[in-house]
Enzyme design. Structure first.
Site, PDB file in Angstrom:
ATOM      1  N   TYR A  18       0.821  -1.212   0.000  1.00 35.17           N
ATOM      2  CA  TYR A  18       0.000   0.000   0.000  1.00 35.17           C
ATOM      3  C   TYR A  18       0.860   1.270   0.000  1.00 35.17           C
ATOM      4  CZ  TYR A  18      -3.577   3.343   1.510  1.00 35.17           C
ATOM      5  OH  TYR A  18      -4.421   4.426   1.599  1.00 35.17           O
ATOM      6  N   LEU A  67      12.957 -11.968   1.874  1.00 31.18           N
ATOM      7  CA  LEU A  67      13.755 -11.294   2.901  1.00 31.18           C
ATOM      8  C   LEU A  67      14.768 -12.213   3.581  1.00 31.18           C
ATOM      9  CD1 LEU A  67      10.964  -9.086   4.468  1.00 31.18           C
ATOM     10  CD2 LEU A  67      13.084  -8.216   3.462  1.00 31.18           C
ATOM     11  N   ALA A  87       9.527  -3.593   3.109  1.00 30.39           N
ATOM     12  CA  ALA A  87       9.025  -4.973   3.149  1.00 30.39           C
ATOM     13  C   ALA A  87       9.106  -5.541   4.564  1.00 30.39           C
ATOM     14  CB  ALA A  87       9.840  -5.843   2.189  1.00 30.39           C
ATOM     15  N   SER A  88       7.948  -5.876   5.116  1.00 26.89           N
ATOM     16  CA  SER A  88       7.879  -6.502   6.431  1.00 26.89           C
ATOM     17  C   SER A  88       6.477  -7.064   6.564  1.00 26.89           C
ATOM     18  CB  SER A  88       8.128  -5.467   7.531  1.00 26.89           C
ATOM     19  OG  SER A  88       8.393  -6.109   8.756  1.00 26.89           O
ATOM     20  N   SER A 130       7.331   2.097  12.392  1.00 26.77           N
ATOM     21  CA  SER A 130       5.904   2.302  12.631  1.00 26.77           C
ATOM     22  C   SER A 130       5.723   2.960  13.988  1.00 26.77           C
ATOM     23  CB  SER A 130       5.214   0.931  12.627  1.00 26.77           C
ATOM     24  OG  SER A 130       3.901   1.015  13.123  1.00 26.77           O
ATOM     25  N   LYS A 168       7.972  -5.029  14.732  1.00 26.76           N
ATOM     26  CA  LYS A 168       8.414  -3.711  14.258  1.00 26.76           C
ATOM     27  C   LYS A 168       9.456  -3.091  15.205  1.00 26.76           C
ATOM     28  CE  LYS A 168       7.256  -1.974  10.911  1.00 26.76           C
ATOM     29  NZ  LYS A 168       7.763  -2.225   9.528  1.00 26.76           N
ATOM     30  N   PRO A 191       5.532   5.853  10.686  1.00 30.00           N
ATOM     31  CA  PRO A 191       4.212   6.367  10.313  1.00 30.00           C
ATOM     32  C   PRO A 191       3.101   5.849  11.229  1.00 30.00           C
ATOM     33  CG  PRO A 191       5.228   5.084   8.520  1.00 30.00           C
ATOM     34  CD  PRO A 191       5.976   4.799   9.778  1.00 30.00           C
ATOM     35  N   SER A 206      -4.640  -1.095   7.433  1.00 27.69           N
ATOM     36  CA  SER A 206      -5.207   0.177   7.897  1.00 27.69           C
ATOM     37  C   SER A 206      -6.488   0.547   7.146  1.00 27.69           C
ATOM     38  CB  SER A 206      -4.172   1.300   7.801  1.00 27.69           C
ATOM     39  OG  SER A 206      -3.698   1.430   6.488  1.00 27.69           O
TER      40      SER A 206
END
Length: 323
Positions: A18, A67, A87-88, A130, A168, A191, A206
């Site tokens: 996204y 990854l 990427a996570s 995050s 995170k 963010p 989200s």
């Protein structure tokens, strides 16, 4: 003074996601050549919307990346000046295999990307963390607004099985450790809940949160919400952090520190035709609200909550997720 050189090549890991899709779009518009990584090159759901972007035909290269496979990361990072590591895995529901599905890709994956960047002489890496690495934090002073000095309480998150926040936080800490030990130029963006127009065909966590709210969901996201932010602002913030040589450290990226109750009330006010539930005003116990919480002193004027909601809801309508 910008660090950018004309026609510069950069890599965006998680480019089909996204935020990643918007970042790729803005980078292409700014004249960059982009190496975007996807999980599956033969999956149109991951590639088609990227190939349709303006400038993609001549300046976008897609790479299949895992990854945990270092060689696949090296291939994507080869020949680039900068890396945006987005990427996570985002798994907010039940996780079957915690280590394999969530923790290893987030933490070891981040280390692998930074190792490749260091090995190949990348100038700067912007890591997407995050607010989940900032909150929940039990021991933060009650009378102080949360900022970049605040870190999520990992032990508490483990107790309540908030594994995404654990992933995170530990991934960001690993990034800072690597940057210090290996003298790699790393800056981090934290963010809030990103919403707005949707580029990929699938809904991210989200936007699903907003969709569920419009359908009457009463969940309050007590330990994960800290404020909303427009997805375009998040994408732009990445670029500003990359291009500004003086940018260092962590950067909280929210339109304002607010409660999910504030957000839900605004959605209900703007869209009375939907069954938006009445939630308590204070849905994040103890979280101090703050209007200009983000220290993004890089020329970013945040799009306000009302416009974030309108752009997001209209996009959900246009994409057929709601009528």
């Amino acid at each position: 003074m910008s660090m950018r050189k004309e026609g510069e090549v950069v890599c965006v890991t998680g480019g089909s996601g996204y935020i990643g899709s918007w970042l790729v779009s803005l980078l292409l518009r700014r004249g960059y050549t982009v190496h975007a990584t996807v999980k599956h090159l033969n999956d149109e759901k991951e590639t088609k919307h990227l190939q349709a972007l303006e400038g993609a035909e001549s300046r976008l290269r897609l790479f299949q990346m895992d990854l945990l496979r270092y060689d696949s990361i090296l291939a994507a990072v080869h020949g680039v000046a900068g890396v945006f590591h987005l990427a996570s895995p985002v798994i907010v529901d039940q996780v079957q295999d915690l280590e394999k599905e969530l923790l290893a890709p987030a933490i070891e994956g981040t280390k692998n990307v930074l190792r490749a960047a260091k090995e190949l002489g990348v100038r700067r890496v912007v890591v997407t963390s995050s607010v989940s690495a900032i909150t929940p934090s039990r021991y933060w002073p009650a009378d102080v607004v949360k900022d970049e000095n605040c870190w999520t309480d990992v032990d508490y998150c483990k107790q309540i099985e908030l594994w995404y926040s654990v992933s995170k936080t530990l991934a960001e800490k690993a990034a800072w450790e690597f940057a210090k030990e290996q003298s790699l130029d790393v800056v981090v963006l934290n963010p809030g809940t990103a919403m707005g127009p949707i580029l990929p065909p699938n809904l991210n966590a989200s936007m699903l949160m907003l969709l569920l709210l419009l359908q009457g969901c009463t969940e309050t996201y007590e330990d994960v919400f800290m404020g909303s932010v427009h997805v375009k602002d998040v994408a732009l913030a990445h670029i500003l952090l990359y291009e500004n040589p003086s940018a260092t450290g962590r950067h909280l990226c929210v339109e304002a520190i607010s409660h999910y109750g504030d957000f839900a009330a605004k959605v209900a006010e703007l869209y009375p035709e939907y069954k938006v539930p009445r939630l308590p005003r204070d849905t994040q116990p103890g979280l101090l609200r703050a209007k200009n919480a983000s220290k993004m002193e890089l020329g970013l004027n945040f799009i306000p909550m009302e416009e974030i909601i309108k752009d997001a809801v209209e996009s959900l309508k246009n994409k057929g997720f709601i009528s």
